[in-house]
Design a protein around this motif. Structure first.
Motif, PDB file in Angstrom:
ATOM      1  N   GLU A  63       2.134  -5.933   7.294  1.00 41.66           N
ATOM      2  CA  GLU A  63       2.328  -7.075   6.289  1.00 41.66           C
ATOM      3  C   GLU A  63       0.932  -7.200   5.368  1.00 41.66           C
ATOM      4  O   GLU A  63       0.122  -6.634   5.728  1.00 41.66           O
ATOM      5  N   ASP A  83       5.730  -5.432  -2.117  1.00 37.06           N
ATOM      6  CA  ASP A  83       6.771  -6.083  -1.450  1.00 37.06           C
ATOM      7  C   ASP A  83       6.856  -5.588   0.104  1.00 37.06           C
ATOM      8  O   ASP A  83       6.840  -4.543   0.339  1.00 37.06           O
ATOM      9  N   GLU A  84       7.077  -6.703   0.819  1.00 37.22           N
ATOM     10  CA  GLU A  84       6.814  -6.009   2.417  1.00 37.22           C
ATOM     11  C   GLU A  84       8.335  -6.184   3.155  1.00 37.22           C
ATOM     12  O   GLU A  84       8.335  -5.901   4.222  1.00 37.22           O
ATOM     13  N   LYS A  85       9.518  -6.204   2.282  1.00 34.61           N
ATOM     14  CA  LYS A  85      10.798  -6.475   3.109  1.00 34.61           C
ATOM     15  C   LYS A  85      11.057  -5.044   3.866  1.00 34.61           C
ATOM     16  O   LYS A  85      11.290  -5.150   4.999  1.00 34.61           O
ATOM     17  N   THR A  86      10.584  -3.831   3.387  1.00 36.73           N
ATOM     18  CA  THR A  86      10.718  -2.824   4.053  1.00 36.73           C
ATOM     19  C   THR A  86       9.712  -2.313   5.061  1.00 36.73           C
ATOM     20  O   THR A  86       9.987  -1.764   6.047  1.00 36.73           O
ATOM     21  N   SER A  88       7.796  -4.351   6.842  1.00 33.76           N
ATOM     22  CA  SER A  88       7.601  -5.228   7.736  1.00 33.76           C
ATOM     23  C   SER A  88       8.322  -4.623   9.086  1.00 33.76           C
ATOM     24  O   SER A  88       8.155  -5.105  10.142  1.00 33.76           O
ATOM     25  N   GLN A  89       9.194  -3.759   8.913  1.00 35.54           N
ATOM     26  CA  GLN A  89       9.861  -3.064  10.013  1.00 35.54           C
ATOM     27  C   GLN A  89       9.024  -1.646  10.519  1.00 35.54           C
ATOM     28  O   GLN A  89       8.818  -1.147   9.742  1.00 35.54           O
ATOM     29  N   SER A  93       8.173   4.306   5.730  1.00 34.93           N
ATOM     30  CA  SER A  93       8.516   3.953   4.431  1.00 34.93           C
ATOM     31  C   SER A  93       7.844   4.741   3.045  1.00 34.93           C
ATOM     32  O   SER A  93       6.681   5.036   3.147  1.00 34.93           O
TER      33      SER A  93
END
Length: 173
Positions: A63, A83-86, A88-89, A93
């Motif tokens: 994050e 962008d942290e969408k991918t 954060s899992q 990446s």
């Protein structure tokens, strides 16, 4: 001596109970950024876009990830959030980014440094994770200056400009 030792252990067990196993320590999440391209030190003109590719891997997710850019040390600093969408899992990446040298107003002979920075997703406070520092040396406009209309006079002006810049750098040193 053995009877005395067994007696001490017996008293200790009577007072404190059976020893409990040590609690399992919570694993500290691991994370890293690895640059895929470009090399750690490259040269580019002040008008170029420098494409960047990095691989981010984390066991708990990331994050507050950003690309930190600096021109000549601390003269001009820029922090670009990612962008942290991918990210954060947990897992790996691929990050595709760009540095626009014209937006940074980089001039010939400037050094642009950049790196990635992010926080590991965790319940406890952990230090930030950062990538290796990368560098871009801003080279003078060579070929682009020769394409300026003006005939042969443009080449003479360019030679004079180069001589003046070399003299100026010599004085600064």
């Amino acid at each position: 001596a053995q009877v005395l030792m067994v007696g001490v252990w017996g008293v200790r067990i009577a007072l404190h109970g059976w020893p409990k196993p040590a609690p399992a320590e919570e694993k500290i999440p691991r994370a890293q950024f690895v640059w895929v391209k470009p090399k750690s030190e490259i040269k580019a003109s002040p008008l170029e876009e420098v494409p960047l590719t990095a691989q981010a891997s984390s066991s708990s997710g990331l994050e507050k990830v950003s690309l930190e850019i600096s021109v000549n040390g601390a003269a001009k600093k820029l922090s670009v959030p990612i962008d942290e969408k991918t990210l954060s899992q947990p897992g790996e990446s691929r990050l595709e980014l760009s540095v626009f040298l014209d937006e940074l107003e980089a001039e010939p002979f400037d050094i642009v440094s950049y790196h990635l920075r992010g926080q590991r997703v965790s319940k406890v406070s952990l230090p930030a994770v950062a990538s290796d520092m990368q560098f871009i040396q801003v080279r003078p406009l060579r070929d682009e200056a020769m394409e300026v209309p003006g005939g042969e006079g443009g080449g003479k002006c360019l030679n004079l400009l180069v001589k003046l810049k070399v003299a100026q750098l010599g004085l600064l040193k």
